[in-house]
Enzyme design. Sequence first.
Site, PDB file in Angstrom:
ATOM      1  CG  HIS A 243       0.644   3.712   5.482  1.00 62.31           C
ATOM      2  ND1 HIS A 243       0.310   5.034   5.688  1.00 62.31           N
ATOM      3  CD2 HIS A 243       1.923   3.592   5.928  1.00 62.31           C
ATOM      4  CE1 HIS A 243       1.336   5.685   6.218  1.00 62.31           C
ATOM      5  NE2 HIS A 243       2.322   4.843   6.376  1.00 62.31           N
TER       6      HIS A 243
HETATM    7  O1  RIB Z   1       3.501   5.480   2.139  1.00 66.38           O
HETATM    8  C1  RIB Z   1       2.991   4.274   2.650  1.00 66.38           C
HETATM    9  C2  RIB Z   1       3.194   3.163   1.677  1.00 66.38           C
HETATM   10  O2  RIB Z   1       4.588   3.032   1.449  1.00 66.38           O
HETATM   11  C3  RIB Z   1       2.736   1.792   2.228  1.00 66.38           C
HETATM   12  O3  RIB Z   1       2.297   0.990   1.163  1.00 66.38           O
HETATM   13  C4  RIB Z   1       3.978   1.230   2.868  1.00 66.38           C
HETATM   14  O4  RIB Z   1       4.054  -0.200   2.704  1.00 66.38           O
HETATM   15  C5  RIB Z   1       5.092   1.882   2.092  1.00 66.38           C
HETATM   16  O5  RIB Z   1       5.444   1.040   1.074  1.00 66.38           O
END
Ligand code: RIB
Length: 312
Positions: A243
């Site tokens: 992500h």
């Molecule tokens: O949903 C993904 C996010 O939530 C990313 O930033 C990951 O680090 C988690 O914190």
Amino acid sequence: MTPRSLVIDTDPGIDDAIAILLALCSPELDLQAVHTVAGNCPLSEATPNAVSILELAGRTDIPVFAGCPRPLIRDQQYGKFHGRGGMGGDVLPPAVGRAAEGHAVVRLIERSLSARARDEKLSICAIGPLTNIAAALSLDPSIAQDWQELVIMGGGLRVAGNRTPYAEYNFLADPHAVRIVLNSGAEIVLMPLDLTHQAMATPARIETLRAAGGRLSDIVVRLLTYWDRGDIARFGEPGGPLHDPTTVAYLIAPELFTGQKMYVEVDCETPLRYGHLVADWYGQTDNPPNATVMTGLDAAGFFALLTERLSG
Ligand code: RIB
Ligand code: CA
């Protein structure tokens, strides 16, 4: 080309760590500070994690400023999947140094105003709950004009939430902060789950990273191996979605991304839908677009960039 001045606001977090390392390995970016926020883990863990990541990369010249320890209004909800201490258990060595003096929210305002005084702009990657960003904008709304762009990882549009059926974690954790940020007039680029689920760190891609070597290779491979969800039903393949690194990759190689400007808003009223991001895909409301939402990724290009930079 003059490197972009960058602040990363983060809740490290395994994918956060990869994002920070990618920024450090990219000459296009001048990472000026790391700001921590409670999210994947308590602030008391996220902050030393950020210090440890910078120590690992030999960049203790970059300050870490601790930010908000809890969401603006709603109850605290920590992340999942990041293991004990928020960084896969004992994958990272414990931090030796400490965070710098000063609150991340105040430091963000100060850094934005000093950029303005130099007639320059700041780039921000926000890869945790948006509490710090929203607090800074509430204290001084004018700083939105000092940001070249605010690249946010958060939300899910046509992809179901990863913490509730409706919400992605960062937006679930502090939906009120999301609303403040979306209404701020900042130049927002959004990486929702629709995009980040295309950035799967599969075993084959992890092997490519390992084979490429480099001084960070071992730790990156260990972090990504831990990150493997093994959730074929959800992702269609093994591995873990990267992500947060997509926000940094956008600043380095925007051509890897496709998306569109649109109006988006977040639900802060319905507990079951807290953090639910709603998109006006077809301009059906009278609201002007408030974000560029990325939905297409050149995944091969993204991992080629990641491999080339992290193997340096
Ligand atoms: O949903 C993904 C996010 O939530 C990313 O930033 C990951 O680090 C988690 O914190
Ligand atoms: Ca994160």
